[in-house]
Design an enzyme around this catalytic site. Structure first.
Site, mmCIF file in Angstrom:
data_model
loop_
_atom_site.group_PDB
_atom_site.id
_atom_site.type_symbol
_atom_site.label_atom_id
_atom_site.label_comp_id
_atom_site.label_asym_id
_atom_site.label_seq_id
_atom_site.Cartn_x
_atom_site.Cartn_y
_atom_site.Cartn_z
ATOM 1 C CG ASN A 1 -9.543 1.786 -34.039
ATOM 2 O OD1 ASN A 1 -8.720 1.139 -33.393
ATOM 3 N ND2 ASN A 1 -9.400 2.065 -35.217
ATOM 4 N N GLY B 1 -9.922 10.445 -48.142
ATOM 5 C CA GLY B 1 -9.974 9.724 -46.824
ATOM 6 C C GLY B 1 -10.075 8.090 -46.937
ATOM 7 C CB ILE C 1 -9.918 11.956 -42.144
ATOM 8 C CG1 ILE C 1 -10.800 12.527 -41.529
ATOM 9 C CG2 ILE C 1 -8.392 12.151 -41.966
ATOM 10 C CD1 ILE C 1 -10.787 12.440 -39.848
ATOM 11 C CE LYS D 1 -13.172 5.651 -33.090
ATOM 12 N NZ LYS D 1 -12.070 6.477 -34.173
ATOM 13 N N GLY E 1 -12.144 13.992 -31.970
ATOM 14 C CA GLY E 1 -11.371 12.235 -31.769
ATOM 15 C C GLY E 1 -10.441 11.997 -32.783
ATOM 16 C CG ASP F 1 -8.881 5.478 -35.604
ATOM 17 O OD1 ASP F 1 -9.287 4.734 -36.794
ATOM 18 O OD2 ASP F 1 -9.707 5.917 -34.572
#
Length: 286
Positions: free
Chosen positions: A94, A250, A227, A73, A136, A109
């Site tokens: 992403n 998530g 998540i 990423k 991240g 995200d």
């Protein structure tokens, strides 16, 4: 309007990803010819640093866009022609869309978690939120929490220096925010005053079973989000429900980041509820 798309997912260990099925089913629902391929750098023998070459080869072969995941990423950024504001702020991409002007990088995200929180946990109090994990994924969630109006965000990690670095990053972009770092061993002192808890660690995944904290720290007034989406019903969420907490699995973030990526790639607004129902089907099928 374009009716056919070739999309790929670049990352390590992406074979089991549910993204291909999610995207292709939604494409089918809109009458598109939508093909989504995984490009696993481990299987291909490509180092993470080779993401630029892999991206250019994908474009040469006719791919319209790529999703990018761990560990590429950040590494992909230097190979792009332009970044949108969110991706530039996060320093992570992403989604890459190939356009006439070049390769454009996005990060869905943050918007994905923001949408997940608003729709899956409507009215959740955002006075004080404790976030577990400063990696991240934690960066995207932290930006989303601040953007959604969290009054006080505490980022707790096993590595206090990493948590502090994440806090400084948030403060640079949101100078008006109240964000602080803490070590996870301070959770017994933090959670009694918290309104919400978000797990941004891998604990709870099939390969990392268990809970990221002592479940005795949970209380009914606390809302809990995870998540992790494989499995959807993590041990943390199960324990939280038993106590009486509102919970958010998530899959919501996974779907909404896919929703935003699908829109960027096709220019079409997907049906988020349909995609969420499809994710549940996929998760139930293992």
């Amino acid at each position: 309007m374009k009716s056919s798309f070739l999309v790929g997912l670049i990352g390590a260990g992406v074979g089991p990803s549910l993204s291909p099925a999610l995207h292709m089913r939604e494409g089918f629902e809109h009458g598109l010819s939508y093909v989504y391929k995984t490009l696993d750098i481990t299987d291909l023998g490509v180092p993470a640093e080779g993401v630029g070459d892999l991206m250019r080869e994908a474009r040469r072969l006719g791919f319209d866009a790529l999703n990018i995941t761990h560990p590429c990423k950040e590494l992909v950024i230097e190979h792009l022609d332009r970044l949108d504001e969110t991706a530039a702020r996060l320093g992570a991409v992403n989604t890459v869309v190939f356009t006439d002007e070049g390769a454009v990088g996005y990060n869905t995200d943050t918007t994905g978690f923001g949408h997940a929180l608003r729709t899956g946990m409507p009215g959740a109090p955002l006075g004080t939120v404790v976030q577990l994990g400063a990696g991240g994924a934690g960066s995207a969630v932290a930006h989303a929490l601040v953007t959604q109006g969290t009054d006080r965000l505490v980022i707790a990690d096993m590595d206090l220096d990493r948590a502090q670095a994440r806090v400084e990053e948030i403060r640079r972009h949101h100078p008006e925010s109240s964000v602080e770092a803490s070590h996870v061993d301070k959770l017994p002192a933090l959670l009694p005053d918290a309104d919400g808890l978000v797990n941004c660690t891998p604990v709870g995944m099939a390969d990392h079973p268990g809970t990221p904290l002592e479940t005795s720290l949970l209380r009914p007034e606390l809302w809990v989000a995870d998540i992790v989406y494989r499995p959807l019903d993590t041990a943390l969420l199960q324990a939280a429900r038993e106590v009486g907490c509102r919970t958010l699995h998530g899959g919501h973030m996974a779907v909404y980041q896919a929703v935003d990526a699908f829109r960027l790639i096709t220019g079409i607004d997907p049906d988020a509820e349909r995609m969420l129902a499809h994710l549940r089907e996929l998760a139930a099928a293992g």
